[in-house]
Design an enzyme around this catalytic site. Structure first.
Site, PDB file in Angstrom:
ATOM      1  N   SER A 151       0.829  -1.195   0.000  1.00  0.00           N
ATOM      2  CA  SER A 151       0.000   0.000   0.000  1.00  0.00           C
ATOM      3  C   SER A 151       0.875   1.262   0.000  1.00  0.00           C
ATOM      4  O   SER A 151       1.643   1.468  -0.941  1.00  0.00           O
ATOM      5  CB  SER A 151      -0.969  -0.038   1.195  1.00  0.00           C
ATOM      6  OG  SER A 151      -1.990   0.916   1.066  1.00  0.00           O
ATOM      7  N   ASP A 227     -10.041  -5.659  -3.422  1.00  0.00           N
ATOM      8  CA  ASP A 227      -9.467  -4.628  -2.548  1.00  0.00           C
ATOM      9  C   ASP A 227     -10.394  -3.413  -2.523  1.00  0.00           C
ATOM     10  O   ASP A 227     -10.717  -2.839  -3.568  1.00  0.00           O
ATOM     11  CB  ASP A 227      -8.092  -4.239  -3.106  1.00  0.00           C
ATOM     12  CG  ASP A 227      -7.273  -3.364  -2.165  1.00  0.00           C
ATOM     13  OD1 ASP A 227      -7.859  -2.434  -1.564  1.00  0.00           O
ATOM     14  OD2 ASP A 227      -6.064  -3.585  -2.063  1.00  0.00           O
ATOM     15  N   HIS A 260      -7.309  -6.106   0.806  1.00  0.00           N
ATOM     16  CA  HIS A 260      -6.123  -5.284   1.108  1.00  0.00           C
ATOM     17  C   HIS A 260      -5.372  -5.779   2.340  1.00  0.00           C
ATOM     18  O   HIS A 260      -4.404  -5.158   2.750  1.00  0.00           O
ATOM     19  CB  HIS A 260      -6.593  -3.835   1.333  1.00  0.00           C
ATOM     20  CG  HIS A 260      -5.520  -2.796   1.181  1.00  0.00           C
ATOM     21  ND1 HIS A 260      -4.949  -2.475  -0.024  1.00  0.00           N
ATOM     22  CD2 HIS A 260      -4.919  -1.987   2.098  1.00  0.00           C
ATOM     23  CE1 HIS A 260      -4.053  -1.510   0.140  1.00  0.00           C
ATOM     24  NE2 HIS A 260      -4.002  -1.204   1.420  1.00  0.00           N
TER      25      HIS A 260
END
Length: 281
Positions: A151, A227, A260
């Protein structure tokens, strides 16, 4: 540079530790996690792979959730996981939101006051922390380094790796913010840390870096198609298009049904470590 050892545990024949030291770049104490494989514990010089974590994380998230130590021990890879920002700077607003300030250093060197006095994660990761390792760990071979992240940390891995290809011989990322100049997370962070001049943002934008001529060996990215941040914040298609235009080798794997979380990272961490081992061993 004095290191304080916070913890150590035997793990897959190696040593999993947390250390703390004073950072000049980040104006205070910084912590990092280090897994030394059994080969390094025996005194062999082994490569280093750095993992950069995402928003709200510390040095512990990857260490306890990703399950990287088993494969790292097999391959003989040292694994470094630094914290994600300076801490306890006393800056107004530092702890008010999850995506700016503490836990959200964005792996850049801030130029705007008051952040510029401590929020210098780019040079901390690429310059200061390797110096700390060189002075304290003879078993880490800094001539063989790879970098990866998740991320915000995937953004950091891509930008630091692309800007320093002579240092980082391999790059990979999970769910990275590939074009921060074009998404809300990045725009908020860049405005606060770097100011309104968007030209200065390009140094910390992987998509812009590739289009301006920065290159690396083959890059591996895994992205879950479930995600929740995919469409608004991550936008891997922008980086894929830039790589195709610029001739940068990229393997972008869209993974069906994955989100995620660290469950996603744990599922594919072995692939990423083997990707780095191919370049480093």
């Amino acid at each position: 540079m004095v290191l304080k050892q916070i913890s150590e545990a035997k793990c897959f024949g190696g040593a999993q530790s947390i250390f703390e030291h004073h950072s000049e770049r980040c104006n205070g104490a910084m912590r990092f996690s280090l897994f030394q494989p059994p080969q390094a514990v025996r005194g062999e010089r082994r490569p280093l792979v750095t993992f950069l974590s995402g928003l709200t994380c510390t040095e512990e998230n990857f260490t306890v959730k990703a399950g990287a130590q088993r494969v790292a021990a097999e391959l003989g890879l040292n694994i470094l996981a630094p914290d994600t920002s300076p801490r306890n700077q006393g800056i107004p607003g530092e702890d008010e939101s999850y995506d700016f300030g503490s836990g959200a250093g964005f792996y850049l060197d801030a130029t705007q006051a008051p952040w510029s006095g401590a929020y210098r994660m780019y040079s901390y990761i690429s310059v200061e922390l390797p110096q700390v390792l060189a002075k304290n760990f003879e078993s880490i071979d800094l001539s063989r380094q790879g970098i990866m992240g998740h991320s915000m940390g995937g953004h950091g891995a891509l930008t630091i790796g692309l800007r320093n290809p002579e240092t980082y011989l391999s790059i990979s990322a999970f769910s990275p913010i590939v074009a921060p100049s074009q998404v809300p997370w990045g725009q908020k962070a860049f405005t606060g840390y770097l100011g309104e001049d968007r030209q200065s943002w390009a140094d910390y934008d992987a998509t812009a870096l590739v289009l301006s001529g920065h290159r690396s060996g083959g890059i591996l990215i895994d992205q879950g198609d479930a995600d929740q941040f995919l469409a608004e914040q991550l936008r891997p298609e922008l980086f894929a298009s830039a790589c195709q235009t610029a001739g940068q080798e990229l393997e972008l794997r869209m993974q069906a049904g994955y989100d995620h979380s660290y469950y996603f990272i744990a599922t594919f961490i072995e692939d990423h470590l083997r990707h780095h081992a191919t370049a480093l061993l």
